[in-house]
Structure formats: C-alpha cells, structure tokens
Design an enzyme around this catalytic site. Structure first.
Site, PDB file in Angstrom:
ATOM      1  N   GLU A  13       0.273  -1.196  -0.177  1.00 43.66           N
ATOM      2  CA  GLU A  13       0.442  -0.338  -0.504  1.00 43.66           C
ATOM      3  C   GLU A  13       0.616   1.018   0.391  1.00 43.66           C
ATOM      4  OE1 GLU A  13      -4.020   1.598   2.262  1.00 43.66           O
ATOM      5  OE2 GLU A  13      -2.149   0.905   3.299  1.00 43.66           O
ATOM      6  N   GLY A  40       3.388   2.095  10.687  1.00 38.83           N
ATOM      7  CA  GLY A  40       2.932   1.672  12.084  1.00 38.83           C
ATOM      8  C   GLY A  40       3.088   0.285  11.693  1.00 38.83           C
ATOM      9  N   ALA A  41       2.298   0.248  10.358  1.00 43.48           N
ATOM     10  CA  ALA A  41       1.529  -1.408  10.681  1.00 43.48           C
ATOM     11  C   ALA A  41       0.639  -1.151   9.034  1.00 43.48           C
ATOM     12  CB  ALA A  41       0.567  -1.851  11.341  1.00 43.48           C
ATOM     13  N   GLU A  73      -2.827  -3.967   7.291  1.00 43.06           N
ATOM     14  CA  GLU A  73      -3.499  -4.504   7.199  1.00 43.06           C
ATOM     15  C   GLU A  73      -3.486  -5.853   6.555  1.00 43.06           C
ATOM     16  OE1 GLU A  73      -5.508  -0.998   4.810  1.00 43.06           O
ATOM     17  OE2 GLU A  73      -3.620  -0.931   6.327  1.00 43.06           O
ATOM     18  N   GLU A  81      -5.016  -2.377  13.002  1.00 39.39           N
ATOM     19  CA  GLU A  81      -5.186  -3.468  11.888  1.00 39.39           C
ATOM     20  C   GLU A  81      -6.437  -4.552  11.452  1.00 39.39           C
ATOM     21  OE1 GLU A  81      -3.017  -2.074   9.633  1.00 39.39           O
ATOM     22  OE2 GLU A  81      -2.211  -0.527  10.932  1.00 39.39           O
ATOM     23  N   GLU A 126      -9.091   4.468   6.483  1.00 37.79           N
ATOM     24  CA  GLU A 126      -8.726   4.688   7.454  1.00 37.79           C
ATOM     25  C   GLU A 126      -9.221   5.734   8.203  1.00 37.79           C
ATOM     26  OE1 GLU A 126      -5.284   3.449   8.046  1.00 37.79           O
ATOM     27  OE2 GLU A 126      -4.856   2.981   5.501  1.00 37.79           O
TER      28      GLU A 126
END
Length: 872
Positions: free
Chosen positions: A136, A270-271, A273, A307, A329
């Site tokens: 992404e 941060g992460a 999904e 996530e 988001e």
C-alpha cells in the site's frame, strides 16, 4: 471517474497465479506469473503496472477459444513516469477469457516498499536479512505485474520457493510443501478471497512465534525474531479478544482461516493490514514483558486493533478509489479506540482521544493548507499526501461524533447493513451514509457531507448567554475557524450536534442539530454551561467572558468532567493562537488547574504548555517568567505523584507521572529533580538489567535531563546503552533524547550519526528531531544541517514512502516562529522541489507564519509585563 488517471479496462484480471523465488544473497527475486483475465473488448495491447521489474517474457493465450496457442508480445513499452508497461501483440486479443503469462526479475530494495529487505542482528551477533512486502498504496507493482488499483479485485494463489532453513508465509495458509532437486522448499498457499493488490503479502525469514485460537476458531500467530516469542504475548491477547469483538460487532465472522501478525525489523509505517498477514514495526507489535511502559502497551493495543478492524473495513469492503481512503483509515482509527476501550476500560481511551486523534485532526484542519476528508484524487500517486491526520484522525473524529449522535444500536445496525451489502466489493462514501440513513430514519448524508466534503471545522461563538433559575438561553453563531484568525470570504455551514452540560452533567435528551448560521438554545443548566459537552464534535467554542469565568471556576472546583476540562483548555489555547482571545487568557486559565490531578487533563496542559514554550523561544524575558509560572504550577502534582511507582497507579497513574516528570525536566530549576534523574541514570548504567532503576514510561525524560546538565561522559554512556540494547523500543528512547546534550560539538555528532547509515532508515529522523527540539541553538543547527545535507537525505528516502521525508521536513524545518524563516524555507524548496511532499511543506510554512503572529501578540499583551505574572 472520468478525471481519474487509471489503466485501460479492455482487459481486467480475475485471478493471479504467482511463483516467486527470493534470493537473500543476491537480493533479487525471480517471478513467474499467470493472470487469468477477461478481455472485455478486443485489443492489440494490454497495459499493467510495473516498477523496477525486468520482464523477460510476456505472452497471451485465449481460454475461450479451444486450441488457441500462446501469442508472444511483439513490443514492450515501459512508462517510467507512471510505472506502467504496455504489451503490444501482433494480433487483437479475442473477447472472452484468457491468460497472460510473464517471467520477470526484481530487486529486494532497502526502501521499505515492494518486496524489500530488512537487516537485523541475530542473538549470536550475526547480521541477517529477511524479506517482506509493503504494497500500500502503489507498490505491489514492484513485486509483480498487476492492475494496481483498488477497484480491480481478483483472487491470488501464491507459491514461494525458499531456502529449506527459512520460514515463509502469505495471506492464506500453506496448502502444499515440496522440495526441489536443489533442496529448496516450494510452498504453495491456498487461494485468497477476491481482494485488491495492495493487500497481498508474503514474508520470508527466520522467526519464532506464539499462537492462540479465538473463541470463534481462528488461529492467530504472532511471529517474532528468534528468541523473542514471549514479546508477542500481549499483542496476541489483544488480537485474540478484538477479533472476536469485531466478529460480533460487524455480525460477519472473520472470513479467513488464519491470522498472522509479523514483526518486521525495518518498516516505514506503524503497520499494514494485509488480509490474513498483518505486518508491523517491531515497536508496534512486540513488548518486553518486564520493561514495557504503559505508553507501549497502549500503542501496541491501538495499532493491533486498528489493523484488525481493517480486515473488515478496507479488506472485506474496500474503497472504490483513493479519494475514499478515509473509509479505510478514518473508520479503522475509530475502531481502534472503540475496541481498545472494550478491552481495557480503565485506560479511558475515549477521554484520551480528545488529546490524541481529535487534537491532531483540528491542528491540521484549522490550516488553509488542509484538505477535505474526501479529497479529489486524479493521479493515484497523490494519495501519498493524504495518509495524514485528516484521513485518519478527522475521519475517526466525525465517526465518533455520529456514533454519539445516533446512539450505539442504530450506529451498529447501519454498519452491519453496509458490510453485508458490500462484502468482497468496493464502495464510495455515499454507500455508508445510505446504510446509516436506513437504520436511523435520518438524512445522514445531509449531516455528514458538511463534515466530509468540505475542508475545515466550525467555530461556535456564544454571542449571548442568559441564566434564569435552572435554565440558560444562549444565542449562537457558527463560522469557519482558521488557525491564523483570518476570516475567509467564502464562509461555510456545518450540521452541528449541540451537546451541552452543566454542573448536573450532560443535558438529557437528543441533542438538537444546528444547521443554520445562527441558533438560539434554551437548556436546563445552572452554575455554568459547557457546549460540546464530552468533546464529541470537532469544533472550537468561543464563550462570553461571563461564561468563560464560570467555566474557569468549574475547572478549579473540578465540577467540570475531566474530558471537558481538557477540551476547554485546548479550545482556549487554539483561540489564543488565532487571536480570538488574548494570549493572557490561556495563561490565566492554566492557573485554574493548580490542583489538577487527572492524567487526561495534564496531557492537555502539557500540549498547551509546550506549545507556548516553543513560540516563547523568540523572547527570553517572557520565556523566563513563563518557565517560573509552569514550575510553580507543577509543584503540587509533582509532590503527589513522585518518582516511585505505586500499586494504586493503574495505567493512567503511570501516564500522569510520565507527563509530570517530562515537564519537570523542561521547567523545573529544583536541583533535587536533576539529582534524582542523575541517580537513576547512573544506576541504569551500572546495572543495565535493573528494570526498576528507571521506569520505561519516563526513561527518555531522564536521559534528556542528564544530557542537558552533563557533558561528554554522559553522552558516551547513553550511546553505550544504545549499543547494548537488543530491543528497538529501548533504542528509540535513546534516539528521542540524544540530541539534548548541551555541547554543540556533540549535537553535531548526533546529526552526522543520524544519516551515517548506522541507524535504521525507519528511525533516522528521531535523532534529527531530538537536536531540533533541544532549544533555539539545536533548532538552528538542524535546519542548517538539513540544507547542507539535503541531497544525501533525499537520496536516502527518494524511492521510499513520502511519509519519511515528511517527517524529516517537520523535524528539521518546522520549529521556527518567524516569517523570515518561513520565507527562507519556501525559497529553499522552490529551489529543491519535492512534489510528493509539497502539501506538507505548505503546512509547515503556514504554521510558522501563524506562530509568528502569535508571538507578536504575546509581546504586545500583558504577558510582557512582570506584574501580570506576579498576579497569578
């Protein structure tokens, strides 16, 4: 749709079959790909996305026409601006089903994008490499040829060929494993559901793991570096409980057979999904069960629940195009708070939301360089600029507002309708409004379009307030609030839920909706009236002097709830910056918090205090008076919380102590404070395994205090601690503090170290920020360093996520409060253009000019007089 720059749609994918063989020695990978496609219109050319791939073979075979033979592409045309490749065939492709076949080679880059490499040090000191994906928004094209657009969903079957000693996993469970003649493992994974390319993922490396099953039977694993399995237990617990919670909340069971969560040594965000295979920064997944601070625990819980919310909102139901990014988001950012509050109710997450998401959203959205939540995007690359506090934090804030306004049951029922109606498909914002309208009987689109489709938020001005017994009547006006205090020619209107409260709590009944420019309201309230009670609406409120004085009294008496004590201060601080109230007002209000003991409120106070200190660097005399005022304000709470953890602390008690000790380090002149910080630091140095010497929640503050008052010896000791840590969270604490040394030569060493390659790319801007935030001299040094080393810094991140350069710009250029510096920064970026970061540059400059005006008003206010400070 006509304005969007998208791929031609004569040929669209239905199923990708990928075989990829990574080579961790040469840092390249070889790929074989079959894409089952539907040819909707006969055409001689097919255009896909591809970036940094060398294509060795391309052909097409029709499966609709029996006996068809593969046709090789006659010409291959790469477009390195739009990252596409066009294959031109010698004859038109027939309408119907067919297959595209490709052979290609790619690189495991070090830019944390595509199928990239991460370096790490094993427990025995050996340097190792693992590879993982980050697709992404637009980087699946770096790993395989694809239609890299969210609308063009397909299924994926992945096969990875890896060294026998390595572990490999993808979105779906392993289906078959065999060995090649050369002894490599060939792992075929089950076919995925229909999904967008940016959600595909795979990882290859060496891992340990912990696992558990949810009550609904889904196996969850947390993969960690070897030897650190126990560090995944807290995240595993959060995932296990929140996945069941979401199953019930959305009334749709998690649709995949497993969920893996993996700690990646180098990670830009941060992460991410990815469906069934969520990837994280190590610090956002792994927690040392002994050393972890409450901030870390909260952060890991928030990131994990965010996530996992995406597994439904984003993965199962996906936005049609990037202009609806907020549907992913914003909603996941609301869910992270909803879920965390259910898992850990003692954390008061929704009260913390006021100083977190809501505050971040309003700081950015008060600028003229902000953008609507639903922002038009023509070129997909533009989406990189809107992974920001508007899409995430304002999105979450307006969802929270609607949740409070509609009520839990109606809100949930509307979501369930939306999910059932659009699962495995793509949506636009109107689809969500429709579902909520059906559930509530209200025109939700009419209400929410004012918040989502237009930039900014309202200022609610109380023009008149009349108390009569136990009732109060107020006359209200709404206008567009801008941080610089300007009054735009084109004013706007919002649909504002008027949630009110007084000394008896929230006003009962359904909140009226203000949709006109003016509104008159009579409610039951005595002693005081607080508008936006509970801080559920993203807006500022400007009170009459009498109402503000009543509220100030309620703050001192703590008859106003903590959330509203925090919200009142953030409003008055923002209104002082904009010129709607005098700067002295915010200091006088701060004085009313002298007996405050709420962690939530002290967090808001910290934001206001540090914001004022930043602009007061421009005036030494006022800064000296302000520092003395804050030091006095800190006295009672510092005595109450102390340095030692107590059994009665709880989560919020520890957060409060961390806030107070951080402020003591910045404002206290008490030698006893510095002495205690030094004692704890030296115990850490002498006894590195002593976890009680300095609790993690305020370790960075201790580092800063010791460095400011110390010299090279303390600096070297801190760098030695950095080198000794094998926990990245501990290393990051050092990076946040290391620039606070008072020695200019050591500050320069920190700046040089930041870009030396010794610090991970994901973290290199932290030491830059620590120097810049250390004071006026550090701020000037960092900006000069940035200009002198711009080409090197840009080269480090030019192919990585734009968010990395955004962070560098904020930390290196954003600390000033003068128009002269704003002009200089504008000129610098005019000569060194960064198109992907231009929105962030504009915001930094605008904020600087607003701060300049604020400083001038402070200098002309009572804050410039010693008598004012003596009166407090």
């Amino acid at each position: 749709m006509a304005e969007r720059v998208v791929l031609p749609t004569q040929v669209v994918p239905q199923r990708y079959i990928l075989r990829i063989e990574p080579n961790l020695q040469s840092l390249t990978f070889a790929g074989s790909e079959t894409v089952e496609v539907l040819v909707k219109e006969s055409t001689c050319s097919v255009t896909l996305h591809a970036r940094e791939l060398a294509v060795h073979a391309a052909s097409f075979v029709s499966t609709s026409q029996p006996g068809s033979k593969p046709v090789k592409a006659g010409k291959t045309i790469f477009d390195n601006k739009h990252y596409t490749v066009e294959f031109v065939f010698p004859e038109p492709l027939p309408v119907g089903e067919g297959k595209l076949l490709f052979e290609f080679v790619g690189q495991h880059n070090d830019q944390m994008a595509g199928f990239y490499r991460s370096g790490y040090t094993a427990a025995n000191g050996e340097k190792k490499v693992m590879v993982s994906t980050q697709f992404e928004a637009l980087d699946a094209r770096r790993a395989f040829l694809c239609w890299d657009e969210p609308l063009l969903k397909a299924t994926f079957q992945v096969t990875l060929v890896v060294d026998a000693k390595l572990t490999a996993f993808a979105n779906m469970p392993e289906e078959e494993c065999s060995l090649t003649a050369a002894g490599k493992k060939v792992i075929r994974f089950a076919e995925s559901p229909k999904m967008s390319t940016y959600l595909l993922a795979f990882c290859v490396g060496e891992f340990d793991f912990v696992q558990a099953k949810t009550n609904h039977g889904v196996m969850i694993r947390v993969y960690t570096p070897p030897g650190k399995a126990k560090h995944g237990l807290f995240a595993l617990d959060c995932a296990q409980r929140s996945l069941d919670l979401y199953d019930e909340f959305f009334d749709i069971a998690y649709p995949l057979p497993k969920l893996d969560m993996v700690a990646i040594p180098e990670f830009a965000m941060g992460a991410m999904e990815n469906w069934g295979l969520v990837t994280y920064r190590e610090v956002d997944l792994l927690i040392d069960p002994v050393e972890a601070s409450p901030q870390q625990k909260q952060r890991v819980c928030i990131v994990v629940t965010h996530e996992l919310a995406h597994q439904w909102f984003g993965n199962l139901v996906t936005m049609e195009w990037w202009d609806n990014l907020w549907l992913n988001e914003g909603f996941a950012s609301w869910c992270e708070n909803y879920s965390s509050d259910k898992l850990f109710p003692d954390w008061s997450i929704w009260q913390q939301f006021i100083n977190g998401h809501l505050s971040s959203a309003m700081r950015l959205d008060a600028m003229q360089t902000s953008h609507p939540i639903q922002v038009p995007i023509k070129h997909a690359e533009e989406v990189e600029e809107v992974f920001d506090a508007i899409s995430y934090c304002k999105g979450a804030s307006v969802v929270r507002m609607l949740h409070v306004f509609l009520g839990e049951e109606v809100f949930r029922n509307g979501l369930r309708t939306y999910m059932q109606r659009h699962k495995y498909a793509n949506t636009v914002t109107a689809d969500l409004w429709k579902a909520w309208s059906e559930a509530s009987g209200r025109n939700v689109s009419e209400i929410m379009s004012t918040w989502v489709e237009q930039m900014g938020f309202p200022l609610l001005t109380v023009d008149e307030a009349t108390f009569n017994g136990d009732e109060v009547t107020v006359k209200l006006t709404q206008s567009w609030f801008l941080a610089d205090g300007s009054k735009p020619e084109n004013d706007k209107l919002w649909a504002i839920p008027l949630m009110c409260g007084g000394s008896d709590g929230a006003v009962a009944g359904e909140a009226p909706l203000m949709q006109a420019k003016t509104h008159q309201l009579t409610v039951k309230a005595k002693d005081f009236l607080k508008l936006n009670f509970g801080q559920a609406v993203p807006m500022r409120v400007l009170y009459t002097p009498d109402l503000l004085q009543r509220l100030q009294t309620a703050v001192s008496a703590k008859t106003l709830p903590a959330a509203d004590r925090a919200g009142l201060l953030t409003d008055v601080y923002a209104l002082s910056r904009s010129g709607h109230v005098t700067p002295a007002h915010v200091v006088q209000l701060l004085a009313a918090y002298s007996n405050e003991d709420s962690s939530i409120v002290w967090h808001a106070m910290d934001q206001a205090i540090t914001g004022l200190r930043k602009v007061l660097l421009e005036d030494d005399a006022i800064l000296k008076n302000f520092e003395a005022f804050v030091s006095k304000l800190l006295g009672p709470i510092a005595a109450k919380v102390g340095w030692e953890s107590q059994e009665s602390d709880g989560h919020l008690g520890k957060l409060l102590r961390a806030t107070v000790i951080g402020l003591l380090g910045d404002f206290s002149n008490d030698e006893a404070v510095l002495s205690e910080a030094r004692r704890r630091f030296q115990t850490m140095v002498a006894e590195p395994d002593n976890s009680t010497a300095c609790p993690s929640e305020y370790k960075t503050s201790v580092f800063k205090m010791v460095l400011r008052a110390g010299g090279k010896a303390e600096f070297d000791q801190l760098k030695a601690l950095f080198a000794s840590y094998d926990n990245n969270a501990e290393k990051v604490r050092v990076l946040h503090a290391i620039g606070c040394t008072s020695d200019p030569k050591l500050k320069q060493q920190v700046l040089d170290w930041a870009i030396s390659g010794e610090i991970k790319l994901q973290d290199f801007f932290y030491p830059l920020n620590s120097v810049s935030g250390s004071g006026k001299a550090g701020r000037d040094m960092t900006f000069a360093f940035f200009k002198a080393n711009f080409e090197k810094i840009h080269g480090m991140v030019d192919r990585a996520s734009a968010s990395l350069m955004d962070a560098v710009i904020i930390y290196c250029c954003g600390g000033f409060s003068s128009n002269e510096r704003a002009d200089e920064i504008q000129q610098f970026f005019a000569e060194h253009p960064l198109p992907s970061n231009q929105r962030k540059i504009n915001q930094v400059v605008e904020n600087m000019r607003t701060s300049h005006s604020f400083v001038q008003r402070i200098k002309e206010s009572d804050m410039s007089k010693d008598a004012f400070w003596a009166s407090l």
